[in-house]
Design a protein around this motif. Structure first.
Motif, short mmCIF file in Angstrom:
data_model
loop_
_atom_site.label_atom_id
_atom_site.label_comp_id
_atom_site.label_asym_id
_atom_site.label_seq_id
_atom_site.Cartn_x
_atom_site.Cartn_y
_atom_site.Cartn_z
N LEU A 3 31.58 -13.85 55.99
CA LEU A 3 30.70 -14.99 55.77
C LEU A 3 31.44 -16.30 56.03
O LEU A 3 32.68 -16.37 55.88
CB LEU A 3 30.16 -14.97 54.34
CG LEU A 3 29.36 -13.73 53.92
CD1 LEU A 3 28.99 -13.82 52.44
CD2 LEU A 3 28.11 -13.57 54.78
N LEU A 4 30.68 -17.33 56.40
CA LEU A 4 31.21 -18.68 56.60
C LEU A 4 32.38 -18.66 57.58
O LEU A 4 33.50 -19.06 57.29
CB LEU A 4 31.64 -19.30 55.27
CG LEU A 4 30.52 -19.52 54.25
CD1 LEU A 4 31.08 -20.14 52.98
CD2 LEU A 4 29.41 -20.41 54.84
N HIS A 5 32.09 -18.19 58.80
CA HIS A 5 33.08 -18.15 59.87
C HIS A 5 34.31 -17.33 59.46
O HIS A 5 35.46 -17.74 59.71
CB HIS A 5 33.49 -19.57 60.30
CG HIS A 5 32.36 -20.40 60.81
ND1 HIS A 5 31.78 -20.21 62.05
CD2 HIS A 5 31.65 -21.41 60.21
CE1 HIS A 5 30.80 -21.08 62.22
NE2 HIS A 5 30.69 -21.82 61.12
N ILE A 56 35.63 -16.79 56.63
CA ILE A 56 36.48 -17.26 55.52
C ILE A 56 36.45 -16.24 54.38
O ILE A 56 37.49 -15.91 53.80
CB ILE A 56 35.99 -18.64 55.02
CG1 ILE A 56 36.21 -19.69 56.10
CG2 ILE A 56 36.74 -19.03 53.74
CD1 ILE A 56 35.71 -21.07 55.73
#
Length: 421
Positions: free
Chosen positions: A358-360, A362
Motif C-alpha cells: 500500500l501507498l507506493h 511503503i
C-alpha cells in the motif's frame, strides 16, 4: 570460528533484490522491478517445531501429563522435533530489471528427530506380561556456511536468475537410529533399554576442545582450513508471463561438487531403566533403577565424508489479479537432503503467500502457509519500506505436522533490514 564466520558474513557484497518476507531460497517474481538501485541487508530466520507440545502445555505452574491422552493423540508417525535457522548478509546492485548482480554469504542449520509411536502407546496403555516392544529413535542434523554470486536478467520475456554457491559443511550428523526395547516379566519387572552409535563429523579436529576442556581458541579456525573442503552447487530460476497477471516458472538447486568432512567424533549412547515393583506405587514401596551415559569419544582426523546441501526442484508462480500491489504466490516442489548418498531423505515442499503493498509499497503485508525444510508454517508479516530504509518482520506458528502448526507447537521469527537508495 565465530570471528571467521562474522567476517565472512559482513564482507559479502552485492546480492539480488530481495522480496519482502523472503524466507526461502527461491522467491520467484523475477519480472518485477527493483525497489532500490543499491542496498545492504541482513536477514535472520529461525524456527523450531514439534508434533505434540505447545507453549500452553509447558508454561504452567503445575504441569500435568496425561499419558493415556498423550498416547491417544500422538500422530501415527510418533513424536518429532525439527529446527531450521538461517542468517544471511548481502549488498544488492540493481542497475535495471535486466541487470541485477549479487554476492551473498550466510550460515544455515537444520535438524530433525523422531520417536516412534509405540513407546507412547506403552506409557499410556501398558502392555501384556511377557510382551516385548521395539522402538526406533531417529535423527539427523547439519550446519553449512555458504557464499556465492547471483545474476538476474530478462531475455526474450523470460526472467532468469543464476545462483552458483560455494558451501562449507561445518558439522554433520548423518541419519542415525537408536534402537530401544521394552519388555515385562511375570514377576512384575519392567525393563527398558536403548542404545545408539552416534557419529558427529566436523570441519575441525575437536579432540583437544572436548577432552582437554580447552577454550574455542584451541580450534583451527583459519580460513584456509575451513574453506578448503567446501563444495559447489548451482541454482537457477526461470519465469515468464503466461496470461494477463500470471507469471510462472520453475526453480532448482543442483549439487555439483560435494563438501568434505575429515574429522569425526564417535560414541555409543545408552540408557537402561528397570522397574522392579510397579504395583508399589499403590503403597509407596515402588523401587526402580536407571542408568544412562555414553562411552568415551573416539576421534579420527582422516575421514572423507562427502556431503551435499539439499537438492531442490519445483514450480512457483505470481498471480496479480488486480495489479502488482496484490500478489498471490504459490509454489510446490521436492527436496532431497544429502542426495546421492545412502542416508538421503526425501520430502515435499510447498508455500502459498498473499502479499499486499500500500501507498507506493511503503506498507507491506504478508499472510501465508508453507511446508519448508520439514516444518509446517502459518505465517503473518509486516514490512515498512521508507526507500532508504526497509524493515521486515514475520512471525509463524509451526509444527512438524499440519495440525500441530495450527496448535502452536512451535514458532518462527524472520527479521530483515535493508539500507540503500
Amino acid at each position: 570460528m565465530k570471528k571467521v564466520l562474522t567476517t565472512a558474513l559482513f564482507t559479502s557484497v552485492f546480492a539480488l533484490f530481495a522480496l519482502p518476507f523472503a524466507s526461502a531460497e527461491f522467491d520467484g517474481d523475477l519480472l518485477s522491478k527493483p525497489h532500490r538501485i543499491f542496498e545492504i541487508g541482513v536477514d535472520s530466520n529461525s524456527m523450531t517445531a514439534n508434533s505434540s507440545f505447545g507453549l500452553k502445555d509447558v508454561l504452567k505452574k503445575h504441569i500435568e501429563l496425561d499419558l493415556k491422552k498423550l498416547a491417544d493423540e500422538m500422530p501415527n508417525d510418533g513424536f518429532s522435533v525439527a529446527f531450521n535457522n538461517s542468517e544471511t548478509a548481502f549488498i544488492n546492485l540493481n542497475v535495471s530489471s535486466r541487470f541485477r548482480f549479487s554476492i551473498f554469504s550466510g550460515l544455515e542449520s537444520s535438524g530433525h528427530f523422531n520417536i516412534e509411536k509405540d513407546i507412547f502407546d506403552f506409557l499410556g496403555n501398558g502392555m501384556n506380561v511377557g510382551e516385548k516392544k521395539t522402538v526406533d529413535v531417529t535423527g539427523n542434523a547439519d550446519i553449512f556456511y555458504n557464499m556465492g554470486i547471483s545474476f538476474q536478467t530478462i531475455i526474450k520475456g523470460y526472467g532468469i536468475k543464476f545462483k552458483p554457491s560455494y558451501f562449507v559443511p561445518i558439522a554433520y550428523v548423518p541419519k542415525t537410529t537408536a534402537t530401544s526395547y521394552v519388555y515385562t516379566t511375570e514377576d512384575g519387572h519392567i525393563v527398558a533399554k536403548a542404545e545408539a552409535n552416534v557419529d558427529v563429523y566436523t570441519s575441525v579436529d575437536m579432540h583437544d576442545f572436548m577432552e582437554e576442556k580447552k577454550s574455542v581458541d584451541i580450534l583451527d579456525l583459519s580460513a584456509s582450513n575451513l574453506l578448503s573442503n567446501g563444495g559447489f552447487d548451482f541454482a537457477i530460476e526461470i519465469e515468464r508471463n503466461w496470461l494477463h497477471g500470471l507469471n510462472a516458472g520453475l526453480y532448482t538447486r543442483i549439487p555439483l561438487i560435494t563438501g568434505t568432512l575429515k574429522n569425526k567424533m564417535s560414541t555409543r549412547v545408552w540408557a537402561v531403566f528397570e522397574e522392579t515393583n510397579a504395583l508399589g506405587y499403590l503403597n509407596d514401596t515402588e523401587s526402580h533403577t536407571n542408568e544412562h551415559g555414553h562411552d568415551d569419544f573416539v576421534y579420527s582426523t582422516n575421514e572423507n565424508l562427502k556431503v551435499h546441501r539439499p537438492l531442490k526442484l519445483g514450480l512457483n508462480a505470481t498471480y496479480m489479479p488486480f495489479g502488482d500491489f496484490f500478489k498471490i504466490q504459490p509454489s510446490v516442489g521436492l527436496a532431497v537432503k544429502n542426495p546421492f548418498s545412502s542416508d538421503s531423505i526425501f520430502y515435499p515442499e510447498y508455500s502459498l503467500d498473499f502479499r499486499l503493498s500500500l501507498l507506493h509499497r511503503i506498507f507491506n503485508f504478508n499472510l501465508g502457509t508453507a511446508y519448508q525444510n520439514q516444518i509446517f508454517q502459518q505465517r503473518i508479516g509486516f514490512g515498512l519500506n521508507l526507500r532508504v530504509l526497509e524493515v521486515i518482520a514475520q512471525a509463524s506458528m509451526c509444527g512438524t505436522n499440519i495440525l500441530a502448526s495450527f496448535d502452536r507447537n512451535g514458532y518462527a521469527a524472520l527479521v530483515g533490514v535493508r539500507i540503500g537508495f
